[in-house]
Design a protein around this motif. Structure first.
Motif, short mmCIF file in Angstrom:
data_model
loop_
_atom_site.label_atom_id
_atom_site.label_comp_id
_atom_site.label_asym_id
_atom_site.label_seq_id
_atom_site.Cartn_x
_atom_site.Cartn_y
_atom_site.Cartn_z
N ARG A 1 0.81 -1.21 0.00
CA ARG A 1 0.00 0.00 0.00
C ARG A 1 0.85 1.27 0.00
N ASP A 2 2.17 1.10 0.02
CA ASP A 2 3.08 2.23 0.07
C ASP A 2 3.07 2.97 -1.26
N PRO A 3 2.85 4.30 -1.25
CA PRO A 3 2.88 5.07 -2.51
C PRO A 3 4.21 4.99 -3.24
N LEU A 4 5.27 4.56 -2.55
CA LEU A 4 6.59 4.44 -3.18
C LEU A 4 6.77 3.11 -3.90
N LEU A 5 5.72 2.29 -3.93
CA LEU A 5 5.82 0.98 -4.58
C LEU A 5 6.28 1.06 -6.04
#
Length: 360
Positions: A63-67
């Motif tokens: 769920r990390d936007p940095l994925l």
């Protein structure tokens, strides 16, 4: 940073990322793909590092936007990072499952990943007394959009269905396993087999079909390497009837009318006495057997039959006790047996209601 011996990078073949790679089916799939010569590299993604050798680990919450930054070299991503336990708060579970799938698809589009494989469940077809046995893969999705785990899967399916509009460069394939079985599996279905007796609804004959996590991993292996289009159902061939289930489990059945069973189960859920809504009981009372035609045509065959998968469920749940999906201690389970076993709480509530009527 990699752990274990990573095979030299090849000039051809896809780079495949697997989320949820530290445990369960994700771990099994990552290990299988790491052994394949036609796979250039396997990227294992999870919130913590696992023990699969021959892969490149990237520790990140899906769920990390940095994925997107972790998917720069990836061609295909398979999302197996799903929360299924009945003990998890429904809102937290939905946030994890749905937002996770949304982030994976969005990140894939941003990183120019060409294909996303989303694993949901055959639960999306719904369980009902009028279901065809088996259901075709293109059968309508009739599960109820409730707070249940099936509701999570329906939202992920909707995301998959509209992905071509929001992310036209990404191909999304949906894979729908039957009731999961195997080490570490804890679902509303496996909890059914932790009960002293098994629920049966009058006038209905369930057809039990399972999907061992080893078979899910092997099926996803075929989906990735053979580029099989979806939607795809996965499960053991055929199904088990009540008599076969009773023989394998060694447990007797308690039969109740549908209206009483589901009505009281929903009331108990509203009171916080049971973890799952009444709609989840449909999946242990009615059939939701699927025909795995597309994978079968691609040459895939399950290693486990339904009887073997159910035995795996019984091994995994040995020593545990649950009543209407809620884990209880040994003494409570003994009381449950005397009160009506699997639906002891339902039976007790019904008895109280009848007693009150007689006093009026």
């Amino acid at each position: 940073m990699a752990t274990g011996k990573v095979r030299p990078r090849r000039s051809k073949g896809p780079v495949v990322a697997v989320t949820g790679a530290a445990t369960g089916a994700g771990r099994l799939l990552a290990a299988r793909l790491a052994e394949r010569e036609e796979i250039r590299k396997v990227v294992a993604i999870d919130g913590h590092r696992g023990d699969v050798p021959g892969v490149t680990w990237r520790v990140v919450d899906i769920r990390d936007p940095l994925l997107p930054g972790r998917l720069a070299d990836v061609d295909v991503i398979v999302n197996l990072d799903l929360e299924r336990s009945p003990d998890v708060d429904p809102r937290e579970r939905r946030t994890h499952n749905v937002r996770g799938a949304q982030t994976v698809v969005t990140a894939a589009a941003a990183a120019r990943v060409r294909r996303v494989v989303l694993v949901t469940s055959a639960m999306v077809y719904g369980a009902g007394p009028g279901n065809d046995v088996p259901l075709g893969e293109d059968a309508p999705l009739l599960a109820e959009a409730s707070t249940s785990i099936a509701g999570d899967y329906l939202e992920i399916e909707e995301l998959a269905a509209t992905a071509h509009l929001t992310h036209p460069g990404v191909e999304v394939t949906v894979v729908r396993p039957a009731a999961l079985a195997g080490p570490g599996v804890d679902t509303v279905v496996t909890r059914h087999f932790e009960a002293p007796r098994l629920l049966s609804v009058k006038g209905s004959t369930p057809g039990w079909q399972f999907c061992h996590i080893e078979d899910l991993a092997s099926a996803l292996d075929v989906v990735v390497t053979e580029n099989v289009p979806g939607p795809l159902a996965v499960g053991s061939e055929g199904w088990l009837g009540p008599e076969e289930v009773a023989e394998i489990t060694g447990k007797r059945t308690i039969e109740l009318p549908a209206a009483l069973t589901f009505g009281m189960a929903q009331r108990l859920h509203r009171l916080g006495m049971t973890p799952a809504p009444a709609t989840d009981l449909h999946y242990v009372a009615y059939p939701w057997v699927v025909d795995c035609a597309r994978l079968r045509a691609a040459g895939w065959k399950p290693l486990h039959d339904n009887a073997g998968a159910l035995r795996a469920v019984m091994e995994e749940t040995a020593g545990r006790h649950a009543v209407v999906g809620r884990r209880v201690g040994g003494k409570e389970a003994t009381m449950a047996t005397a009160a009506g076993a699997t639906v002891a709480a339902i039976g007790a509530a019904a008895a109280i209601r009848r007693a009150r009527k007689r006093r009026r």
